[in-house]
Design an enzyme around this catalytic site. Structure first.
Site, PDB file in Angstrom:
ATOM      1  CE  LYS A  11      30.889  31.678  30.757  1.00  0.00           C
ATOM      2  NZ  LYS A  11      32.249  31.157  30.444  1.00  0.00           N
ATOM      3  CD  GLU A  36      35.756  31.981  46.278  1.00  0.00           C
ATOM      4  OE1 GLU A  36      36.713  32.716  45.937  1.00  0.00           O
ATOM      5  OE2 GLU A  36      35.784  30.741  46.239  1.00  0.00           O
ATOM      6  CB  CYS A  57      40.029  31.149  45.356  1.00  0.00           C
ATOM      7  SG  CYS A  57      38.946  29.930  46.106  1.00  0.00           S
ATOM      8  CD  GLU A  99      43.952  34.776  43.041  1.00  0.00           C
ATOM      9  OE1 GLU A  99      43.269  35.417  42.229  1.00  0.00           O
ATOM     10  OE2 GLU A  99      43.459  34.019  43.896  1.00  0.00           O
TER      11      GLU A  99
HETATM   12  P1  NAI Z   1      37.818  34.954  34.940  1.00  0.00           P
HETATM   13  O1  NAI Z   1      37.387  35.517  36.228  1.00  0.00           O
HETATM   14  O2  NAI Z   1      37.912  35.903  33.808  1.00  0.00           O
HETATM   15  O3  NAI Z   1      36.820  33.775  34.492  1.00  0.00           O
HETATM   16  C1  NAI Z   1      35.933  33.118  35.351  1.00  0.00           C
HETATM   17  C2  NAI Z   1      34.600  32.941  34.646  1.00  0.00           C
HETATM   18  O4  NAI Z   1      34.074  34.200  34.286  1.00  0.00           O
HETATM   19  C3  NAI Z   1      34.682  32.126  33.355  1.00  0.00           C
HETATM   20  O5  NAI Z   1      33.543  31.313  33.247  1.00  0.00           O
HETATM   21  C4  NAI Z   1      34.659  33.207  32.301  1.00  0.00           C
HETATM   22  O6  NAI Z   1      34.186  32.772  31.050  1.00  0.00           O
HETATM   23  C5  NAI Z   1      33.713  34.207  32.904  1.00  0.00           C
HETATM   24  N1  NAI Z   1      33.837  35.568  32.382  1.00  0.00           N
HETATM   25  C6  NAI Z   1      34.935  36.178  31.884  1.00  0.00           C
HETATM   26  N2  NAI Z   1      34.639  37.435  31.516  1.00  0.00           N
HETATM   27  C7  NAI Z   1      33.343  37.632  31.788  1.00  0.00           C
HETATM   28  C8  NAI Z   1      32.450  38.744  31.643  1.00  0.00           C
HETATM   29  N3  NAI Z   1      32.845  39.898  31.134  1.00  0.00           N
HETATM   30  N4  NAI Z   1      31.190  38.600  32.052  1.00  0.00           N
HETATM   31  C9  NAI Z   1      30.758  37.444  32.591  1.00  0.00           C
HETATM   32  N5  NAI Z   1      31.540  36.368  32.731  1.00  0.00           N
HETATM   33  C10 NAI Z   1      32.817  36.453  32.345  1.00  0.00           C
HETATM   34  O7  NAI Z   1      39.155  34.204  35.205  1.00  0.00           O
HETATM   35  P2  NAI Z   1      40.197  33.523  34.183  1.00  0.00           P
HETATM   36  O8  NAI Z   1      40.455  34.443  33.028  1.00  0.00           O
HETATM   37  O9  NAI Z   1      39.767  32.148  33.900  1.00  0.00           O
HETATM   38  O10 NAI Z   1      41.506  33.487  35.112  1.00  0.00           O
HETATM   39  C11 NAI Z   1      42.200  34.676  35.370  1.00  0.00           C
HETATM   40  C12 NAI Z   1      42.677  34.745  36.788  1.00  0.00           C
HETATM   41  O11 NAI Z   1      41.571  34.754  37.676  1.00  0.00           O
HETATM   42  C13 NAI Z   1      43.497  33.566  37.252  1.00  0.00           C
HETATM   43  O12 NAI Z   1      44.819  33.691  36.873  1.00  0.00           O
HETATM   44  C14 NAI Z   1      43.323  33.647  38.743  1.00  0.00           C
HETATM   45  O13 NAI Z   1      44.211  34.580  39.298  1.00  0.00           O
HETATM   46  C15 NAI Z   1      41.917  34.168  38.905  1.00  0.00           C
HETATM   47  N6  NAI Z   1      40.959  33.086  39.195  1.00  0.00           N
HETATM   48  C16 NAI Z   1      40.427  33.000  40.448  1.00  0.00           C
HETATM   49  C17 NAI Z   1      39.581  31.967  40.768  1.00  0.00           C
HETATM   50  C18 NAI Z   1      38.993  31.817  42.122  1.00  0.00           C
HETATM   51  O14 NAI Z   1      38.589  30.722  42.490  1.00  0.00           O
HETATM   52  N7  NAI Z   1      38.855  32.874  42.900  1.00  0.00           N
HETATM   53  C19 NAI Z   1      39.248  30.916  39.812  1.00  0.00           C
HETATM   54  C20 NAI Z   1      39.809  31.133  38.502  1.00  0.00           C
HETATM   55  C21 NAI Z   1      40.643  32.171  38.234  1.00  0.00           C
END
Ligand code: NAI
Ligand code: MG
Length: 492
Positions: A177, A252, A286, A385
């Site tokens: 996904k 992660e 990250c 973050e």
């Molecule tokens: P997110 O963690 O919500 O999204 C990442 C993935 O999870 C996407 O594919 C999303 O569709 C999916 N997702 C969202 N809600 C879900 C649920 N309830 N169940 C299963 N999958 C779900 O992150 P988002 O909204 O893109 O970004 C928000 C913040 O997250 C960013 O501002 C940043 O601080 C952090 N982030 C951290 C990352 C890392 O590499 N550790 C990468 C991207 C974002």
């Protein structure tokens, strides 16, 4: 560019017929539309993966046979580097040289796990020495089953590879996904898998929103293992979903990683790694070293040069020559970063440079390279973050103080130390509470080395052999040689 879901080696529309917009963050233009999967589509993808695992050829192939397919996937990615990198720029905004680096890395990940798949033919069994006569035992590694992989938007194709390649190498089947913010290159993996001869159902790709497509995947009873990269709140939700059916998980999550610079570091070297640690990939990393601690004697000199160099970074469209800072990934992310900067100002952090949208770039999701000094230790910008080109810098006077400040975080993904004193650097590296530690650099990432975090930064390790082990179960097979009756119930 693909626009459908990839299920059982076929391109299919979402059952609802719905699509969502793919947006170029350099100008917020809609550049494409892709299928918006819902629970029924996820169910079909999981069923395909389940059938491919339970009755399909993939898990039963030898490691060498799986390796041949993975190598072809890696070769095809490498052959399409320029095209895929340009797609990544369009979707994510990152400068082309960074995108090229990502795609080359992605090909490398498939090649690396092809090698490990091949090694499994010899390494999957280990004799166990038992402390009782008459018994022999071995530990046998087997694929976990159906893996659900949920990935973010900051390194779209590379993050997909970190999960898909080891999962396939292990003999698992996968439902991927991608992030709804950057679905394009992950979808290409479908075409690449088809071309490489991956059996139907071994890899399925469902594009869609978190609640519609991500959540049903995490809750599906036919999924055995979940692998996630993204935010802490979503990671925590996924962990809760995994608890019901006791699925294996690897997470992660975020970070607020420190970089400690001792005064024996040459100033220009410090500037290079401080900047690379936070401005690379627009700070959407990250492991970004977003808290910088500088030993007092060089603090003023470093700050002066840092502000000067940060002001010189070429901002612009990712395809423009010499650009080192593209737009943030979308409007929401840009808004989140700008709001964090306002919070920093309000809580008394001193803005050294940047802090807003660069002049002339109002049409896209751009944010200036931003440096804060004197951010309060209990405030937002020092602790949360931000996931953008925003760094907080403070000075310190003793090694103990630096280590204590570095470790005073709920996160523990990465940490870095710079010093000419190798004993001190090693001592500080050991004292950091973080899963990834860099000495005299920040950020370089290697497919061979373990990647993951302490504390709230996650669970488990990706990459290297650790990444493969995420997708392997260990089975004990113990035999008795019948040399004498067991004699518990049946007495002679
Ligand atoms: P997110 O963690 O919500 O999204 C990442 C993935 O999870 C996407 O594919 C999303 O569709 C999916 N997702 C969202 N809600 C879900 C649920 N309830 N169940 C299963 N999958 C779900 O992150 P988002 O909204 O893109 O970004 C928000 C913040 O997250 C960013 O501002 C940043 O601080 C952090 N982030 C951290 C990352 C890392 O590499 N550790 C990468 C991207 C974002
Ligand atoms: Mg986009």
């Amino acid at each position: 560019m693909q626009d459908k879901l990839f299920v059982n080696n076929e391109w299919v529309a979402a059952t609802s017929g719905e699509v969502f917009d793919v947006v170029d963050p350099s100008n917020n233009a809609v550049v494409h539309k892709v299928a918006k999967a819902g629970p029924a589509d996820v169910d079909a993808a999981v069923k395909a993966a389940r059938a491919a695992f339970d009755t399909g050829p993939w898990p039963k192939l030898s490691g060498a046979e799986r390796a041949a397919v993975l190598r072809k996937m890696g070769d095809e990615i490498a052959a399409r580097t320029d095209e895929l990198a340009r797609m990544e720029v369009l979707d994510n905004g990152k400068p082309l040289p960074e995108a090229v680096w990502d795609i080359e890395d992605t090909a490398g990940v498939f090649h690396f796990y092809a090698d490990l798949a091949e090694r499994l033919d010899n390494d999957a069994e280990e004799e166990i020495a038992l402390g009782m006569e008459g018994f022999t035992s071995k530990a046998v590694k087997e694929p976990v089953g159906v893996a659900g992989a949920i990935i973010p938007w900051n390194f779209p194709m590379l993050m997909a590879s970190w999960k898909v390649a080891p999962a396939l190498a292990a003999g698992c089947t996968v439902v991927l996904k991608p992030s709804e913010v950057t679905p394009l290159t992950a979808l290409e993996l479908g075409a690449i898998a088809l071309k490489a001869g991956l059996p139907a159902g071994a890899l399925n790709i469902v594009t869609g929103l978190g609640p519609d497509a991500g959540a049903p995947l995490t809750e599906h009873p036919d999924v055995d293992k979940l692998a996630f990269t993204g935010s802490v709140p979503t990671g925590s939700r996924i962990m809760a979903a995994a608890a019901r059916d006791v699925k294996t998980i690897s997470l992660e999550l975020g970070g607020k990683s420190p970089l400690v610079v001792f005064a024996d570091t040459p100033i220009e070297e410090a500037i290079e790694w401080i900047m690379f640690g936070i401005f690379w990939n627009q700070g959407e990393v990250c492991s970004a070293t977003s808290r910088v601690l500088i030993e007092a004697p060089i603090y003023d000199a470093v700050m002066a040069r840092l502000a000067e160099e940060a002001g010189k970074i070429k901002i612009g469209h990712g395809l423009e020559d010499g650009v080192l800072l593209g737009p943030q990934v979308n409007k929401a992310q840009q808004g989140k970063i700008l709001a964090a900067i306002e919070k920093g100002k309000a809580e008394g952090a001193r803005l050294v440079c940047g802090g807003g949208v660069p002049e002339g770039f109002e049409q896209g999701c751009y944010v200036e390279p931003t440096i804060f000094a004197d951010a309060p230790l209990d405030g937002h910008v020092w602790n949360e973050e931000i996931f953008g080109p925003v760094v907080c810098v403070r000075s310190f006077t003793t090694e103990d103080e630096a280590v204590a400040l570095a470790n005073a975080s709920e996160f523990g993904l990465a940490a870095a130390v710079m010093s000419a004193d190798t004993d001190r650097a090693e001592r500080v590296a050991r004292a950091f509470q973080a899963g990834i530690v860099w000495i005299n650099c920040s950020q370089p990432t290697f497919t061979e080395a373990p990647w993951g975090g302490y504390k709230k930064s996650g669970i488990g390790r990706e990459l290297g052999v650790w990444g493969l082990n995420n997708y392997l179960e260990t089975k004990q097979i113990t035999s008795y040689d019948r040399s004498k009756p067991w004699g518990w119930y049946i007495k002679e």
